[in-house]
Every structure is written in C-alpha cells, then in structure tokens.
Enzyme design. Structure first.
Site, PDB file in Angstrom:
ATOM      1  N   LYS A   1       0.894  -1.084  -0.580  1.00 52.63           N
ATOM      2  CA  LYS A   1       0.042  -0.068  -0.243  1.00 52.63           C
ATOM      3  C   LYS A   1       1.031   1.001  -0.332  1.00 52.63           C
ATOM      4  CE  LYS A   1      -0.175   2.225   3.599  1.00 52.63           C
ATOM      5  NZ  LYS A   1       0.640   3.257   4.857  1.00 52.63           N
TER       6      LYS A   1
ATOM      7  N   ASP B   1      -4.890   0.754   8.895  1.00 52.06           N
ATOM      8  CA  ASP B   1      -4.735   0.174   6.847  1.00 52.06           C
ATOM      9  C   ASP B   1      -5.095  -0.642   6.272  1.00 52.06           C
ATOM     10  OD1 ASP B   1      -3.077   2.581   6.895  1.00 52.06           O
ATOM     11  OD2 ASP B   1      -1.552   1.482   7.184  1.00 52.06           O
TER      12      ASP B   1
ATOM     13  N   GLY C   1       2.511  -3.372   4.774  1.00 53.75           N
ATOM     14  CA  GLY C   1       2.415  -5.597   5.065  1.00 53.75           C
ATOM     15  C   GLY C   1       1.213  -5.724   5.706  1.00 53.75           C
ATOM     16  N   GLY C   2       1.813  -5.877   6.580  1.00 57.19           N
ATOM     17  CA  GLY C   2       0.731  -6.639   7.497  1.00 57.19           C
ATOM     18  C   GLY C   2      -0.664  -6.226   7.444  1.00 57.19           C
TER      19      GLY C   2
ATOM     20  N   PRO D   1       9.306  -5.948   3.653  1.00 59.05           N
ATOM     21  CA  PRO D   1       9.665  -5.014   4.626  1.00 59.05           C
ATOM     22  C   PRO D   1       9.007  -5.602   6.076  1.00 59.05           C
ATOM     23  CG  PRO D   1      10.743  -3.973   3.145  1.00 59.05           C
ATOM     24  CD  PRO D   1       9.713  -4.962   2.705  1.00 59.05           C
TER      25      PRO D   1
ATOM     26  N   ALA E   1       6.434  -3.368   8.565  1.00 55.03           N
ATOM     27  CA  ALA E   1       6.665  -1.974   9.995  1.00 55.03           C
ATOM     28  C   ALA E   1       7.520  -1.251   9.028  1.00 55.03           C
ATOM     29  CB  ALA E   1       7.011  -2.071  11.314  1.00 55.03           C
TER      30      ALA E   1
ATOM     31  N   GLY F   1       5.767   0.586   7.121  1.00 54.92           N
ATOM     32  CA  GLY F   1       5.027   2.046   6.109  1.00 54.92           C
ATOM     33  C   GLY F   1       4.001   2.253   4.268  1.00 54.92           C
TER      34      GLY F   1
END
Ligand code: C5P
Length: 290
Positions: free
Chosen positions: A15, A142, A107-108, A100, A102, A104
């Site tokens: 994102k 997010d 990902g999570g 990668p 955490a 920005g």
C-alpha cells in the site's frame, strides 16, 4: 472453491500513500487522516487450504522478521472473521513475506485484508463487503483500504474509504533503507501538519506528469518527523531524487519505505539497479502503481 490439491492464492500488494495529510488528534487518541492510496505490483503472497485447525507457515525474504508472533495480523484477521460468523477457526495458511516488515507500505495490513478476502471464499461465507470492511476497521487503520485493494481516498482514522478516480498507472521504485520506524513515535514527533480537507479530490491525471503536478500540491506530513527519528530516510529520498527520470520522491505512511515516481518503466528499472548497487543493504523494488 478450489480442489483440495489446489490452494486458494491471494496477493497482498504493498500500500502506498501518495500523500498523507494529518489532521487533529481525536478523542480516541488517533489522528484524522486524509490520504490518496494506491497499490503496487510488489507484495506478499498468501495461500489458504481447508484444514481442521488454524496454522500459519511463514516464508520469504522477510519471513524471519515476523518470527512466530502469535498475534500476527493474519491470525488476528482469521480469528476476527471466524468469531464474527461464529465458525470454527480452521485453515492452513502460508504467507510468503516479500515486503519489509513495519515499513509504511502496509505489509501486515495487506496480509490481514488478503486473509479476510480469501477466508470468506474458502469458508463460503455469505458475507457482504460492508461486513468485511467493518471487521477490517477493528484490525487496524490501514486494513480497510487494503481490503478495497484499489486506488482510494482514505479518511478518518482510515475507516472511510472511497474509490479514487483519475489516478493513472505509473512506473515507480520502492526504497527501504532498512531502519525500523515505529508509528507511534512518528506521530508524537509531528510538529507541522497540513490538516485534512486542504486539497481537492479531483485528480484527473492522464499520465505520470499530471499525477505529479497534482501531488506537488500535497505532502506526507509524517516525513519530516520520521526523518528526525531515522535520518536514513532522508538519505533514501535524496538518492531517489538523483535518479534520471525520477519525477517525484516521497515517503509512504509513517516510513521508512520511500517511493519515486518515474517517467517510464525503463527509467524505474535503471534506477533500481543503480540504487541496489550503491546501497546493497537497502531493499529496492522497481514496480508499477495502480
Ligand atoms: O494504527 P497503528 O497501530 O499502526 O498506530 C500506532 C500508533 O500511531 C497509534 O497508537 C497512535 O499513537 C498513532 N496513530 C495516530 N493516528 C492514526 C494512526 C496512528 O495517532 N491515524
């Protein structure tokens, strides 16, 4: 429903906050946000298979960074969905972590959104998009926009997501200088902010030049405080800015991943090669947004 030998696959794209304006701190402790969000061709890959219980196997270049956190967002998403529909929590999930952690680029959150989408299909749930979006909000700011998975305006704490029209596909390079920047301290270090409602939502860009013209009227309010905490972000941005064909460079989310918008795919590919050579420890990815 896929056959038992063929897992259900779901892509979890990175994102990108093309801009991110921060408003007032609300009573719930979160800040109001206004952001134009797009998704990259780069992302995590998940697969889902029927099983008698829940399992999560993590692989991929950044898999070790996630470790065996029992509170992984994919697990939390599965748990929240199963609880909402009062169903057994059962699926064998594999996560290939290419992004990668955490950093920005959500990902999570992208993984959690992918889990909601895929498990609703695997479990053949008669659940509406609105219901899934309601569960998404509870998983993080997010997650709702990642559930939408297409160019969107994100407002409120992240719970208000509307489709963004007139945003063209563009060539881009993602750069992460491999520094961990926790979100909370970045918001705490924020000194100046644009506030919400400061820009028009009429993008109407035909190409990357039009998009860049629009984006130059905007900013990422979290960029300056993030650079204060992690100066390597400033270095990544200045390196991006020196790449031939780079038309705009900016940080995404609360960092540390930065992006450059390029005039075409070749310029983006060349820049990625140059950046990988000069900074072998950085994570660099030539991709497309939108
Ligand atoms: O959403 P996330 O858990 O990543 O947020 C971490 C911290 O960042 C929050 O606890 C809050 O201090 C800050 N934050 C904020 N406003 C937002 C999102 C996050 O103040 N919209």
């Amino acid at each position: 429903m896929p056959s038992p030998t063929e897992p259900l696959r779901e892509f979890a794209p990175a994102k990108i906050n093309l801009f991110l304006h921060v408003g007032e701190r609300r009573a719930d402790g979160f800040h109001d946000l206004e952001s134009l969000v797009v998704f990259a061709g780069t992302g995590d890959e998940l697969s889902f298979e029927p099983a008698h219980e829940l399992s999560l196997e993590i692989d991929g270049p950044f898999g070790v960074d996630l470790g065996l956190d029992p509170d992984n967002l994919v697990v939390r998403a599965a748990r929240a969905l199963a609880a909402d529909v009062d169903r057994d929590l059962a699926a064998a999930i594999t996560l290939i972590k290419n992004l990668p952690v955490a950093s920005g680029i959500g990902g999570g959150s992208a993984d959690a959104a992918a889990a909601l989408r895929a498990l609703a299909r695997l479990w053949e749930l008669p659940i509406s998009d609105e219901e899934l979006a309601r569960i998404a909000v509870g998983l993080g700011s997010d997650v709702p926009v990642c559930l939408a998975g297409k160019a969107s305006w994100m407002e409120g704490r992240g719970e208000r997501v509307t489709a963004a029209d007139g945003v063209p596909g563009v060539a881009a390079v993602l750069v992460n200088p491999r520094v961990a920047v926790p979100t909370g301290p970045v918001f705490k270090a924020l000194k100046t902010r644009r506030g919400v409602g400061a820009v028009s939502h009429e993008v109407r860009a035909r190409d990357v030049n039009g998009l860049v013209t629009y984006l130059k009227l905007t900013s990422n309010d979290l960029q300056a405080p993030a650079i204060e905490i992690a100066p390597a972000i400033g270095k990544a941005l200045s390196e991006l800015s020196r790449m031939p064909g780079c038309l705009l460079w900016r940080m995404s989310g609360s960092g540390a991943t930065c992006f450059g918008l390029f005039e075409d795919d070749d310029a983006a590919a060349m820049a990625a090669i140059a950046l990988e050579r000069s900074h072998p420890k950085w994570w660099v990815s030539a991709t497309r947004f939108g």
